[in-house]
Design a protein around this motif. Structure first.
Motif, PDB file in Angstrom:
ATOM      1  N   LYS A 745       0.664  -1.209   0.248  1.00  0.00           N
ATOM      2  CA  LYS A 745      -0.059   0.146  -0.097  1.00  0.00           C
ATOM      3  C   LYS A 745       0.772   1.389   0.160  1.00  0.00           C
ATOM      4  O   LYS A 745       1.670   1.371   0.786  1.00  0.00           O
ATOM      5  N   LYS A 746       0.638   2.068  -0.967  1.00  0.00           N
ATOM      6  CA  LYS A 746       1.363   3.224  -1.102  1.00  0.00           C
ATOM      7  C   LYS A 746       1.058   4.536  -0.212  1.00  0.00           C
ATOM      8  O   LYS A 746      -0.242   4.584  -0.196  1.00  0.00           O
ATOM      9  N   VAL A 747       1.909   5.192   0.242  1.00  0.00           N
ATOM     10  CA  VAL A 747       1.620   6.284   1.433  1.00  0.00           C
ATOM     11  C   VAL A 747       2.007   7.289   0.856  1.00  0.00           C
ATOM     12  O   VAL A 747       3.117   7.425   0.155  1.00  0.00           O
ATOM     13  N   SER A 748       1.597   8.584   1.273  1.00  0.00           N
ATOM     14  CA  SER A 748       2.226   9.774   1.062  1.00  0.00           C
ATOM     15  C   SER A 748       3.261  10.119   2.284  1.00  0.00           C
ATOM     16  O   SER A 748       3.097   9.960   3.485  1.00  0.00           O
ATOM     17  N   LEU A 749       4.284  10.964   1.815  1.00  0.00           N
ATOM     18  CA  LEU A 749       5.312  11.478   3.042  1.00  0.00           C
ATOM     19  C   LEU A 749       5.277  12.816   2.847  1.00  0.00           C
ATOM     20  O   LEU A 749       5.391  13.365   1.848  1.00  0.00           O
ATOM     21  N   TYR A 750       5.223  13.247   4.239  1.00  0.00           N
ATOM     22  CA  TYR A 750       5.132  14.789   4.362  1.00  0.00           C
ATOM     23  C   TYR A 750       6.463  15.096   5.093  1.00  0.00           C
ATOM     24  O   TYR A 750       6.562  14.157   6.237  1.00  0.00           O
ATOM     25  N   ILE A 751       7.235  15.713   4.793  1.00  0.00           N
ATOM     26  CA  ILE A 751       8.699  15.728   5.472  1.00  0.00           C
ATOM     27  C   ILE A 751       9.076  17.563   5.964  1.00  0.00           C
ATOM     28  O   ILE A 751       8.976  18.407   4.962  1.00  0.00           O
ATOM     29  N   VAL A 752       9.302  17.704   6.847  1.00  0.00           N
ATOM     30  CA  VAL A 752       9.847  19.073   7.569  1.00  0.00           C
ATOM     31  C   VAL A 752      11.304  18.707   7.414  1.00  0.00           C
ATOM     32  O   VAL A 752      11.836  17.973   8.390  1.00  0.00           O
ATOM     33  N   THR A 753      12.212  19.518   6.546  1.00  0.00           N
ATOM     34  CA  THR A 753      13.509  19.359   6.661  1.00  0.00           C
ATOM     35  C   THR A 753      14.284  20.522   5.843  1.00  0.00           C
ATOM     36  O   THR A 753      13.492  21.320   5.307  1.00  0.00           O
TER      37      THR A 753
END
Length: 871
Positions: A745-753
């Motif tokens: 199952k594909k997920v979305s990634l949110y990144i603070v960087t």
RNA sequence: GGGGGCAUAGCUCAGUUGGUUAGAGCGUUUGCUUGACAUGCAAAAGGUCGCAGAUUCGAGUUCUGCUGUUCCCACCA
């Protein structure tokens, strides 16, 4: 290429090819530095066992490594005539045909022995080849070859003339079964339950009796005195008187000697100089007659009267009965004591006075000790030097004559007419003193180990001044088991120093015993031996080789286990399939040198890992840490290259961008090729088979240069940066597993960087490996929306929307446990950094690293705390 | 009597000038036929490094003592 690794398809073929192309041949080359290894020659009596397999694998690995590094590597193979061991076997064989040595005579016996040699030494050679041994077969030497005989005679002659070899009547260990003398080293002691027989010896013309205690009453016939301690008040007054030897009724003196221990037994010792080493010494001190009462076959001789011809143990029984009847037997008490046994046939040895040849050890021992003390020879591991010193410092003269027929005959002749004793390098047909032709050669042969001791130079042509001897001697490393330090290693050292004036080798690499799965010694009687040939047949030689080296520390015993070989076979299969994948993808592609490839972060990472592996493997190999070297290669190949790098380049390989595809393939080939070279010394077959299928290669891998560490390709910073990308992938995978989310199952990634650009440039890799559909860079947690799982990483903070799969309580608990971990780390680092001792005394680099770590953890803690607040 | 070795995850073992959060294989748990490999992939559980001291800013690692286990050497008749 086939789908699975199948060593039978190529091992024999490759070996034939190596051999036919002369890859093992070592010819003096003055442009190269020599590297010499002498194979400990296996006995011609048996077949290859696991111990050999380990020994040969270690040697082959070291030799192949050095050969690839550009040395002129000579690995010289051989077989040992194993005098006593072989003779025992041949006697057994003849027995089946109803024959004895005496019946066939010396010549007939030797004919059989040579036939045996021809039959068996070939078998061992075949088995060594199966293992992949890269020795120079053109130099195969048998310890009874002409050149070895020449060396033996030369050495004997020289030692004889220096009076370092002498003939004399001394107490030696006698095997009544093999009917030969043995050296001290050839006797094995084992505790046995015996008896202490207390016997009364009456003082002449008196009713007073001395009570002696003995474990071997049958030797009584050879008693020529009774000893008491001169300080012993109980018996002091009897010194000088006679006692009557029971049964024999012969008077023998009472002597005062410190050998008698007042505290032990009755304090009275019977003295039998012909049958006990200590008594022999006492005899010398008191001028006592030496009376031998036993025959060579362990039966009693004529001096024992009615016991003449009776077996020693039968005599013991009968004699004790007689003593009992006579009233001389006081008591019998059970007594456990150590009894010596013949190391070949297991019979109880008899200490017996006998005329034998000896090597005088005083004078030979000291230089041999110094050579190790002065580090002219290094033992690996070092601890075995202690064993060696201890033995060398207490060594007694070496009994070298054996009453056997199979071996190097002692080069001494006796003249029947004038009685001359002639030692000669050449056969003698007439007495040089009186001209008589009535002369005969000494009947005895030499201890097997006498010729083995000369192995490092007899094989190279000694005593002639050969070019080989000059070039290849001293040899570089001797690889052997710690169990033959005394038999062989020690004797090679003093022989090399005495006859060559140089040490025979610079390093001695010891390995331990290969035990069975339960930790027991492999032995015939237990039937627990594992046949290396069967293992090779089932799993392949490379699998066996790798399993014998991986994770094994020098000098330590190891256990053989099928599951370990199996796991090594799996490793071979892994290498096989990874290579298959690489080669498949090379089709129709341009494979360029990596210097011409625009390297991506992942490329730099794997190249950095490769360089580290090259550096560490080379270091480990140079220190003979083969087990460590294998572990490094294993981890690099499996974890770094297969699990990560191959997966990382897949998106590139399946893209439409030709340049990207060429680049990926080029790096794959570069890394694989180097990895194969690293691995080749340990697993020569599979690496060569694959190497030949790689693009832009020709010939065998075994003659190619071993990879060299290249600091320019170390890419330390790039590698470290890329670990951040890997952290993201690992974090996503862990979250999915934890929340029971199907990996697909594909997920979305949110990144603070702060590393947007770097992450973006690796987006494809992340999406593929983590199973994600997209990456969005955000500025705060809120943007990620509700129902997210948070992972605080060094490279940034990751928010993964998991919808209804998110359990807030669980998420809170998870974050709290992460908080705990980070807090603990902060406490640890903080503690260190607040320690003034650490700040002032530890290396600066370490302090800085610790500080950086602390900052990182503090940052992570804040982020976790913030996230916990929002929940 | 003398000298070694070993004692680290359930099992078998690595861990070599003292310095990241102590590793591997096998086994265990969970989930995966993801186009090299199920001889596979991913995630995870599991260790106060035999005990007690000492040295050091810092010890699985060095030193001392002890316990257990194992081997070698010597040997008391």
């Amino acid at each position: 290429m086939e789908k699975t690794y199948n060593p039978k398809n190529f091992e024999d073929r490759l070996y034939r090819e190596w051999e036919e192309n002369g890859c093992f041949k070592a010819v003096r080359d003055d442009d190269k530095v020599p590297f010499t290894v002498m194979m400990p020659p296996p006995n011609i009596t048996g077949k290859l066992h696991m111990g050999h397999a380990m020994d040969e694998t270690m040697q082959d690995t070291v030799v192949r490594f050095k050969r690839m590094q550009g040395y002129c590597a000579l690995w010289l193979p051989g077989t040992d005539h194993a005098s006593i061991a072989t003779e025992v076997k041949i006697v057994e064989q003849m027995k089946k045909d109803g024959l004895t040595k005496e019946a066939v005579g010396r010549d007939g016996f030797l004919k059989r022995a040579w036939e045996w040699k021809d039959a068996y030494s070939g078998k061992i050679v075949t088995q060594l080849k199966k293992l992949g041994s890269s020795c120079d077969w053109s130099r195969l030497t048998f310890t009874m070859d002409e050149k070895c005989s020449k060396a033996v005679r030369e050495v004997f002659f020289n030692l004889y003339n220096k009076k370092l070899i002498y003939r004399g009547s001394r107490i030696i260990n006698w095997c009544p079964c093999c009917k030969t003398a043995l050296s001290d080293a050839e006797v094995e002691y084992a505790e046995e339950n015996g008896n202490f027989w207390h016997i009364k010896y009456f003082v002449d013309n008196s009713d007073i009796a001395l009570e002696v205690a003995t474990t071997r009453p049958e030797t009584m016939f050879g008693d020529t005195a009774v000893a008491v301690n001169p300080k012993d008040k109980r018996y002091k007054h009897l010194i000088g008187k006679n006692v009557i030897l029971p049964v024999v009724n012969k008077p023998i003196p009472v002597v005062g000697d410190g050998h008698a221990d007042m505290e032990f037994g009755t304090g009275v010792v019977k003295i039998t100089p012909a049958h006990d080493p200590n008594d022999f010494e006492v005899g010398l001190r008191h001028n006592l007659p030496v009376v031998r009462v036993m025959n060579d076959d362990g039966t009693m001789n004529a001096l024992t009267g009615k016991y003449d011809g009776m077996d020693r143990y039968e005599c013991r029984k009968k004699l004790v009965e007689e003593l009992k009847e006579l009233g001389n037997l006081v008591s019998v008490e059970p007594h456990a004591h150590n009894v010596g046994h013949c190391y070949r046939c297991g019979s109880t040895v008899e200490p017996i006075v006998s005329k034998q040849w000896f090597v005088k050890m005083e004078g030979l021992a000291r230089p041999a000790i110094n050579a190790v003390l002065d580090k002219k020879i290094t033992f690996v591991p070092e601890r075995f030097a202690k064993t060696y010193y201890n033995w060398m410092e207490n060594v007694k003269d070496w009994c070298i004559s054996r009453q056997l027929w199979w071996g190097h005959r002692i080069p001494v002749w006796y003249c029947a007419d004038c009685g001359a004793e002639i030692c000669s390098k050449n056969d003698v047909s007439a007495c040089p003193h009186c001209g008589s032709e009535n002369i005969s050669q000494d009947e005895d042969v030499l201890d097997t180990w006498f010729s083995s001791a000369l192995w490092p130079f007899s094989t190279l042509g000694y005593p002639d001044d050969t070019s080989d001897l000059e070039y290849f001697y001293p040899t570089d490393v001797l690889v052997t088991g710690y169990d033959i330090i005394f038999f062989w290693v020690a004797r090679m050292i003093f022989s090399g120093l005495e006859h060559m004036r140089k040490v025979p080798f610079r390093d001695v690499l010891f390995h331990g015993l290969v035990r069975d799965e339960k930790g027991r010694k492999m032995s015939k009687s237990l039937g627990n031996g594992v046949d290396p040939l069967e293992v090779i047949d089932k799993y392949g030689a490379d699998s066996l080789r790798f399993s014998l080296l991986q994770g094994v520390a020098p000098g330590n015993d190891t256990r053989y286990s099928d599951t370990k070989v199996e796991s090594c076979r799996n490793f071979m299969n892994k290498i096989w399939n990874a290579s298959r994948f690489v080669i498949m993808n090379c089709e129709g592609r341009k494979v360029k040198p990596v210097s011409e490839v625009k390297l991506l972060p992942a490329d730099k990472w794997i190249i950095a890992k490769l360089q580290a592996a090259i550096r560490d493997v080379t270091l480990a190999m140079n220190k003979f840490e083969l087990g460590v070297a294998c572990q490094i290669m294993y981890d690099f190949m499996w974890s770094d290259f297969c699990d990560w790098y191959i997966e990382l380049v897949k998106p590139l390989l399946y893209s439409d961008d030709e340049a990207k595809r060429d680049g990926a393939v080029s790096v794959l080939v570069y890394v694989l090729e180097n990895a194969l070279k690293l691995l080749h010394p340990v697993i020569p077959f599979v690496t060569d088979e694959i190497y030949r299928s790689l693009p832009n290669t020709d010939g065998t891998i075994m003659t190619k240069e071993f990879p060299r560490y290249n600091a320019k390709l170390a890419y330390k910073k790039d590698a470290l940066a890329f670990e951040g990308i890997m952290d993201i992938v690992k974090a996503v995978r862990a979250v999915k597993t934890e929340l029971d989310c199907p990996p697909a199952k594909k997920v979305s990634l949110y990144i603070v960087t702060e590393n947007k650009r770097y992450i973006s440039s690796n987006e494809d890799s992340i999406l593929k490996l983590a199973g994600a559909k997209d990456i969005k860079f955000i500025c705060s947690a809120e943007e990620a929306g509700a129902n997210t799982v948070t992972k605080v990483l060094a490279i940034g903070t990751l928010y993964i929307p998991m919808g209804e799969l998110v359990d807030f309580e669980k998420e809170k608990a998870r974050l709290k446990s992460e908080l705990e971990k980070v807090t603990a780390e902060i406490a640890r680092a903080d503690g260190k950094l607040n320690n003034t001792g650490f700040i002032s005394k530890a290396p600066k680099k370490l302090v800085e690293e610790e500080r950086a770590k602390l900052n990182k953890y503090i940052e992570m803690r804040e982020k976790i705390l913030a996230q916990l607040k929002t929940l």
